[in-house]
Enzyme design. Structure first.
Site, PDB file in Angstrom:
ATOM      1  CE1 TYR A  56      -3.087  -2.892  -0.128  1.00  0.00           C
ATOM      2  CE2 TYR A  56      -3.800  -2.402   2.100  1.00  0.00           C
ATOM      3  CZ  TYR A  56      -3.911  -3.148   0.946  1.00  0.00           C
ATOM      4  OH  TYR A  56      -4.843  -4.158   0.863  1.00  0.00           O
ATOM      5  CG  LEU A 210     -18.148   0.252   2.441  1.00  0.00           C
ATOM      6  CD1 LEU A 210     -17.665   1.560   3.065  1.00  0.00           C
ATOM      7  CD2 LEU A 210     -19.566  -0.062   2.897  1.00  0.00           C
TER       8      LEU A 210
HETATM    9  N1  LIG Z   1      -6.495  -8.292  -0.025  1.00  0.00           N
HETATM   10  C1  LIG Z   1      -6.646  -7.569  -1.104  1.00  0.00           C
HETATM   11  O1  LIG Z   1      -6.278  -7.958  -2.232  1.00  0.00           O
HETATM   12  C2  LIG Z   1      -7.317  -6.231  -0.977  1.00  0.00           C
HETATM   13  C3  LIG Z   1      -7.732  -5.519  -2.115  1.00  0.00           C
HETATM   14  C4  LIG Z   1      -8.381  -4.297  -1.926  1.00  0.00           C
HETATM   15  C5  LIG Z   1      -8.588  -3.810  -0.639  1.00  0.00           C
HETATM   16  N2  LIG Z   1      -8.138  -4.513   0.452  1.00  0.00           N
HETATM   17  C6  LIG Z   1      -8.350  -4.046   1.846  1.00  0.00           C
HETATM   18  O2  LIG Z   1      -9.729  -3.784   2.025  1.00  0.00           O
HETATM   19  C7  LIG Z   1      -9.865  -2.460   2.525  1.00  0.00           C
HETATM   20  C8  LIG Z   1     -11.194  -1.875   2.110  1.00  0.00           C
HETATM   21  O3  LIG Z   1     -11.307  -1.822   0.717  1.00  0.00           O
HETATM   22  P1  LIG Z   1     -11.237  -0.447  -0.108  1.00  0.00           P
HETATM   23  O4  LIG Z   1     -10.554   0.582   0.709  1.00  0.00           O
HETATM   24  O5  LIG Z   1     -10.698  -0.816  -1.439  1.00  0.00           O
HETATM   25  O6  LIG Z   1     -12.748  -0.090  -0.390  1.00  0.00           O
HETATM   26  P2  LIG Z   1     -14.100   0.078   0.445  1.00  0.00           P
HETATM   27  O7  LIG Z   1     -13.866  -0.190   1.879  1.00  0.00           O
HETATM   28  O8  LIG Z   1     -15.128  -0.704  -0.238  1.00  0.00           O
HETATM   29  O9  LIG Z   1     -14.421   1.600   0.180  1.00  0.00           O
HETATM   30  C9  LIG Z   1     -13.545   2.579   0.690  1.00  0.00           C
HETATM   31  C10 LIG Z   1     -14.120   3.926   0.360  1.00  0.00           C
HETATM   32  O10 LIG Z   1     -15.417   4.030   0.911  1.00  0.00           O
HETATM   33  C11 LIG Z   1     -15.589   5.286   1.510  1.00  0.00           C
HETATM   34  N3  LIG Z   1     -16.344   5.066   2.767  1.00  0.00           N
HETATM   35  C12 LIG Z   1     -15.979   4.268   3.799  1.00  0.00           C
HETATM   36  N4  LIG Z   1     -16.909   4.307   4.774  1.00  0.00           N
HETATM   37  C13 LIG Z   1     -17.870   5.156   4.336  1.00  0.00           C
HETATM   38  C14 LIG Z   1     -19.085   5.634   4.894  1.00  0.00           C
HETATM   39  N5  LIG Z   1     -19.493   5.191   6.091  1.00  0.00           N
HETATM   40  N6  LIG Z   1     -19.809   6.495   4.163  1.00  0.00           N
HETATM   41  C15 LIG Z   1     -19.404   6.931   2.940  1.00  0.00           C
HETATM   42  N7  LIG Z   1     -18.262   6.527   2.364  1.00  0.00           N
HETATM   43  C16 LIG Z   1     -17.495   5.638   3.061  1.00  0.00           C
HETATM   44  C17 LIG Z   1     -14.222   5.821   1.841  1.00  0.00           C
HETATM   45  O11 LIG Z   1     -14.245   7.206   1.580  1.00  0.00           O
HETATM   46  P3  LIG Z   1     -13.164   8.258   2.125  1.00  0.00           P
HETATM   47  O12 LIG Z   1     -11.887   7.893   1.425  1.00  0.00           O
HETATM   48  O13 LIG Z   1     -13.729   9.558   1.692  1.00  0.00           O
HETATM   49  O14 LIG Z   1     -13.042   8.093   3.597  1.00  0.00           O
HETATM   50  C18 LIG Z   1     -13.275   5.011   0.981  1.00  0.00           C
HETATM   51  O15 LIG Z   1     -12.710   5.745  -0.072  1.00  0.00           O
HETATM   52  C19 LIG Z   1      -8.651  -1.730   1.948  1.00  0.00           C
HETATM   53  O16 LIG Z   1      -8.445  -0.491   2.565  1.00  0.00           O
HETATM   54  C20 LIG Z   1      -7.608  -2.754   2.162  1.00  0.00           C
HETATM   55  O17 LIG Z   1      -7.185  -2.747   3.516  1.00  0.00           O
HETATM   56  C21 LIG Z   1      -7.520  -5.721   0.297  1.00  0.00           C
END
Ligand SMILES: NC(=O)c1ccc[n+]([C@@H]2O[C@H](COP(=O)([O-])OP(=O)(O)OC[C@H]3O[C@@H](n4cnc5c(N)ncnc54)[C@H](OP(=O)(O)O)[C@@H]3O)[C@@H](O)[C@H]2O)c1
Length: 286
Positions: A56, A210
């Site tokens: 990351y 999300l």
């Molecule tokens: N293992 C893997 O291959 C892999 C791949 C992808 C992700 N991940 C992990 O999974 C985690 C989560 O996935 P992600 O970050 O890709 O996407 P996500 O959790 O689906 O979405 C994150 C986005 O949602 C917004 N958000 C979060 N809570 C909210 C709420 N209550 N209301 C409105 N908007 C909200 C955030 O906005 P703001 O930025 O404005 O706060 C953020 O940009 C990652 O951070 C990472 O740790 C792992």
């Protein structure tokens, strides 16, 4: 610090909603002060699982950015750090900002050492094999994870982006504490792995719960049922999505990403939101 309902991950009790650190490390990330405020907001809301990865970062020149950020935020936090489980991952590379793979045992050993340094710890709480590398036999990569655990460098071993067959294969070599696969209202193809983890009592961490960075704010369109249930409940659609995931099985611990304190504070509240059977059935049908 608020407490939130907890779940178990490899015998460790963690808040039922974790924090995904990724939006604070990739291109488009916030400045460090805001990122640290976001991590502190998560911890203050009762989050005790922070998910990051060595990969990351923007590119190889700041590899380990997320881990260093988490370490810095924890050092500056006044709460009880011993209750926080930091989960990181190894196995992805970031050549020129692209996503590469390296699942060779020698690479994983070296990546683990670098993560220990970046996190400033003697043992990593949860070390996850980020993604199987088609060029390397899966058992060799998992074997390296098992050795890292046996050497005390890693307390718990997790897998990410794996099939049920791969989880079964890995369990011949090491105790698997968690599986992290994509799962959200728009992506449900991991339901098989989720059900397997539920039956085997392995923690299941839905990633992009999300819908992913840039999509987290939009749970409309085909998924407007989430917004409608949310409106009726007086909560955000994101809370409804996370509560729906939590209701899938007691092993589920979503890790919503955030780059703003408000969003993670809102998401953390989903740990206390119980949806009714009718609401869950409706969301399942979407
Ligand atoms: N293992 C893997 O291959 C892999 C791949 C992808 C992700 N991940 C992990 O999974 C985690 C989560 O996935 P992600 O970050 O890709 O996407 P996500 O959790 O689906 O979405 C994150 C986005 O949602 C917004 N958000 C979060 N809570 C909210 C709420 N209550 N209301 C409105 N908007 C909200 C955030 O906005 P703001 O930025 O404005 O706060 C953020 O940009 C990652 O951070 C990472 O740790 C792992």
């Amino acid at each position: 610090m608020t407490t939130m309902p907890t779940r178990r991950l490899g015998g460790v009790e963690v808040g039922a909603v974790g924090l995904g650190e990724m939006p604070m490390s990739l291109a488009g990330r916030p400045d460090e002060a805001r990122a640290i405020r976001t991590i502190h907001a998560a911890l203050d809301a009762g989050v005790t699982l922070i998910d990051t990865a060595d990969a990351y970062c923007r590119d190889e020149s700041d590899f380990g950015h997320g881990e260093r950020l988490v370490a810095k935020a924890l050092a500056a936090w006044s709460g009880d750090r011993d209750r926080v489980l930091v989960a990181t991952k190894g196995g992805h590379t970031r050549p020129r900002g692209d996503w590469g793979l390296d699942g060779r045992p020698e690479y994983l050993r070296q990546a683990c050492e670098a993560s220990l340094r970046a996190l400033g710890v003697e043992a990593i709480g949860l070390y996850q094999f980020h993604r199987p590398d088609p060029k390397v036999p899966f058992a060799e990569s998992v074997g390296a994870m098992a050795e890292l655990k046996a050497a005390g460098k890693v307390r718990l071993v997790g897998l990410s982006n794996v099939s049920v067959d791969q989880i079964r294969q890995a369990r011949q070599l090491v105790e698997v504490a968690s599986v992290q696969n994509e799962f959200s209202p728009r992506f449900r193809r991991s339901e098989g792995e989720l059900a397997f983890c539920a039956a085997q009592r392995i923690a299941f961490l839905p990633w992009s719960p999300l819908g992913g960075i840039g999509r987290g704010g939009s749970l409309g369109g085909r998924h407007r049922a989430f917004a409608e249930v949310a409106e009726a409940r007086g909560v955000s659609p994101q809370q409804v999505a996370l509560a729906w995931e939590l209701a899938k099985a007691p092993v589920v611990i979503p890790i919503p990403g955030a780059s703003r304190p408000e969003t993670i504070a809102d998401s953390a509240a989903a740990a206390g939101l119980r949806l009714g059977a009718d609401e869950l059935a409706r969301l399942d049908r979407v």
